[in-house]
Design an enzyme around this catalytic site. Structure first.
Site, PDB file in Angstrom:
ATOM      1  N   LYS A 178      57.703  61.223  71.466  1.00  0.00           N
ATOM      2  CA  LYS A 178      56.709  60.843  69.678  1.00  0.00           C
ATOM      3  C   LYS A 178      57.690  61.707  68.819  1.00  0.00           C
ATOM      4  O   LYS A 178      56.835  60.781  68.125  1.00  0.00           O
ATOM      5  CB  LYS A 178      55.673  61.689  71.012  1.00  0.00           C
ATOM      6  N   GLU A 195      66.320  67.335  73.315  1.00  0.00           N
ATOM      7  CA  GLU A 195      66.732  67.255  75.081  1.00  0.00           C
ATOM      8  C   GLU A 195      67.123  65.946  74.541  1.00  0.00           C
ATOM      9  O   GLU A 195      68.310  65.010  74.837  1.00  0.00           O
ATOM     10  CB  GLU A 195      65.896  67.292  76.055  1.00  0.00           C
ATOM     11  N   GLY A 198      51.415  62.762  74.618  1.00  0.00           N
ATOM     12  CA  GLY A 198      52.304  62.932  75.525  1.00  0.00           C
ATOM     13  C   GLY A 198      52.421  62.646  77.415  1.00  0.00           C
ATOM     14  O   GLY A 198      52.992  61.360  77.185  1.00  0.00           O
ATOM     15  N   ARG A 199      51.592  63.136  77.210  1.00  0.00           N
ATOM     16  CA  ARG A 199      50.965  63.023  79.123  1.00  0.00           C
ATOM     17  C   ARG A 199      50.297  62.175  79.014  1.00  0.00           C
ATOM     18  O   ARG A 199      49.979  61.507  80.602  1.00  0.00           O
ATOM     19  CB  ARG A 199      50.473  65.020  79.427  1.00  0.00           C
ATOM     20  N   GLU A 224      50.157  71.009  82.235  1.00  0.00           N
ATOM     21  CA  GLU A 224      50.449  71.377  80.286  1.00  0.00           C
ATOM     22  C   GLU A 224      49.075  71.378  79.757  1.00  0.00           C
ATOM     23  O   GLU A 224      48.728  71.533  78.701  1.00  0.00           O
ATOM     24  CB  GLU A 224      51.221  69.881  80.168  1.00  0.00           C
ATOM     25  N   HIS A 281      57.219  68.628 106.940  1.00  0.00           N
ATOM     26  CA  HIS A 281      58.322  69.554 107.345  1.00  0.00           C
ATOM     27  C   HIS A 281      58.898  70.413 106.407  1.00  0.00           C
ATOM     28  O   HIS A 281      59.861  70.342 106.498  1.00  0.00           O
ATOM     29  CB  HIS A 281      59.746  68.418 107.684  1.00  0.00           C
ATOM     30  N   LYS A 322      61.528  76.968  73.030  1.00  0.00           N
ATOM     31  CA  LYS A 322      62.350  75.424  72.481  1.00  0.00           C
ATOM     32  C   LYS A 322      63.126  76.102  71.418  1.00  0.00           C
ATOM     33  O   LYS A 322      64.255  76.179  70.711  1.00  0.00           O
ATOM     34  CB  LYS A 322      61.475  74.958  71.267  1.00  0.00           C
TER      35      LYS A 322
END
Ligand code: F6P
Length: 532
Positions: free
Chosen positions: A193, A199, A252-253, A338, A369, A497
């Site tokens: 965005k 990253e 973003g999400r 978030e 498990h 950040k």
């Protein structure tokens, strides 16, 4: 008004049987039916929670006191409900019909449809040319989790392209991936965005270098950007006709429905992407129109308020009984944590009620498990969302029956538990001595009355997946409204950040900065172990 409603919930939660579920079934033979709700073929069963009629009434009154309807209308009207960023929240416009949603004077869905048309032309051209076999999506957070989850769920052996996901700043991810790819046959999407995320930009530089090494400057023709930041995409060298934009009112999400979903369209086909949007649109219409008592996102949110604030249960597990949904819990972790991991209200005051719980999960049966032991016998109940898919897309009915039987059994076990008489009888029948029975008995008891929600969809199609994801998106909206937190900002990711930016030069010999003693010592040791 909302204080009274919270007060009533607190009173109900203090009742001795507040968390009990089995007595509710015993008292009402129609409970399963009465606490099951539906929207366009999606079935939501809330009966295995301790919601009673009285509790549900109190929770609905709380939603009304918080003006849930008014807040929902405000979101749909394009009001700037993301107050700390002064932005509208219009992800519904990404899948709405033209003219359906407005962003101020503009037709929000209209602009979206222009982008969708461009994405469609691009996707169909790439498929028709058949030059590219692989698509790499470089992105992180919402620019990775949503499209990755969807593409993994909907990709089939005969889908048009293979998709790969590069998100972590860790160079090992690219090192492992690059050997599987032919640069001449790989299309690279940089999904961001902001187009500034460290990253993503670090990975984008690595991959652009790889393309240029193999193909020269022509390698840039294989770069595509999915971003709101046109200046930065141009500066990076992405050809203007390969930039697909979206607006800042897409969080973003919540962005998988936007240009950020191009990896889904390329890897699974345009009709898949279109049906995904249609499913989400159906859930939007349900959320906007269904009465509160039948409104699935609201009811799920109310169950969560009861668990978190009433019963003090601060975590929730998500178990999709479908391998194709393996990244669904990860997507929900970002979507929910978030959005709702906030400790101050919209007005900046300390939150008076518990907010977002810890969300975790794995596909069943694998989860059985690993961590299910704690859910069955740990000290604190953890509500579970079970997601079941009725019809498989493979020809192995026995394995699907086994899968479904396990999903149903886990929910049943959490509810019914196992008492001493039952355990004792079983061990006696197995010929155990009385001493052995006494020794083992406490370890083999299950308390039961552990809450779960079951979502059942007839099949995992693009449409039903769109419904499912939008269901959780709207649940998040409802919880933000009820808890009075801004579900659409994420200031909590900023400090880390900034500190990483400050530490970075120190790792390559830059002057030491001021840190806590632990961080200073770790930096020193890292520098001695990996001198550069
Ligand atoms: O983690 C913070 C965050 O801003 C997320 O909200 C977002 O999805 C992610 O980083 C990636 O951001 P961008 O799409 O701008 O690269």
């Amino acid at each position: 008004m909302s204080q009274d409603a919270w007060g009533l919930i607190a009173t109900l939660a203090r009742a001795p049987e507040a968390a009990a579920i089995r007595p509710l079934f015993a008292a009402d033979p129609r409970r399963a039916e009465r606490f099951t709700f539906r929207a366009d073929g999606l079935r939501l069963d809330l009966s295995k929670t301790s919601l009673s009629d009285e509790v549900l009434d109190a929770l609905l009154a709380l939603a009304a006191a918080r003006d849930l309807g008014g807040r929902r209308a405000a979101m749909a009207s394009g009001a700037h409900i993301n107050s700390t960023e002064d932005r509208a929240v219009l992800h519904m416009a990404l899948r709405g019909a033209p003219g359906r949603y407005r962003d101020g004077a503009e037709d929000a869905s209209g602009a979206v449809h222009d982008t969708l048309a461009a994405m469609r032309r691009f996707t169909e051209r790439v498929h028709a040319e058949a030059r590219f076999t692989d698509v790499v999506n470089i992105g992180i957070g919402g620019s990775d989790l949503g499209p990755q989850m969807v593409a993994r769920a909907l990709h089939r052996h005969d889908s048009p392209m293979r998709a790969h996901w590069l998100s972590n700043a860790d160079g090992h991810a690219w090192e492992a991936m690059r050997h599987t790819l032919d640069p001449a046959r790989t299309l690279v999407l940089v999904a961001s965005k902001t187009f500034t995320t460290a990253e993503t930009m670090s990975n984008a530089h690595l991959v652009r270098h790889w393309l240029r090494d193999a193909l020269g400057e022509a390698g840039d023709r294989q770069l595509v950007a999915l971003s709101t930041n046109e200046k930065a995409t141009a500066a990076f060298g992405v050809p203007a006709d390969q930039v697909f934009g979206f607006k800042d009112w897409v969080g973003g999400r919540f962005s998988l429905w936007s240009a950020v979903g191009l990896s889904v369209a390329l890897s699974c086909g345009w009709p898949v992407f279109e049906q995904l949007l249609a499913g989400a649109r159906a859930m939007d219409e349900h959320f906007l129109a269904a009465p509160d008592r039948e409104n699935l996102p609201l009811l799920m949110a109310l169950a969560e308020v009861w668990h978190v604030d009433g019963l003090g249960l601060r975590s929730r597990a998500v178990l999709p009984y479908d391998e194709r949904l393996s990244r669904f819990p990860a997507h929900l972790q970002q979507l929910e944590m978030e959005s709702l991991g906030k400790r101050v209200t919209v007005e900046g005051l300390p939150a008076e009620h518990g907010t977002g719980p810890v969300v975790f999960g794995e596909p069943g049966t694998n989860a059985q498990h690993s961590f299910m032991q704690l859910l069955h016998q740990g000290t604190t109940p953890v509500p579970v969302d079970f997601v079941l898919v009725a019809r498989p897309d493979h020809g192995f009915p026995d394995s699907h029956r086994l899968l479904l039987a396990n999903g149903l059994a886990q929910a049943e076990a959490l509810l019914r538990g196992r008492d001493a008489a039952e355990v004792r009888a079983e061990m006696q029948a197995a010929g155990k001595s009385e001493a052995a029975i006494e020794h083992l008995l406490p370890h083999r008891l299950f308390p039961g009355d552990r809450p779960s929600t079951t979502i059942l969809i007839p099949e995992l199609s693009p449409f039903t997946l769109g419904q499912l994801v939008a269901l959780y998106e709207h649940k998040v909206f409802c919880l933000g409204a009820i808890w009075d937190v801004n579900a659409f900002d994420q200031w909590g990711v900023e400090l880390g950040k900034q500190l990483a930016t400050a530490i970075l030069p120190e790792l390559s010999g830059g002057a030491a900065q001021e840190h806590d003693p632990s961080t200073t010592a770790l930096i020193a040791e890292l520098r001695s172990l990996w001198p550069q």
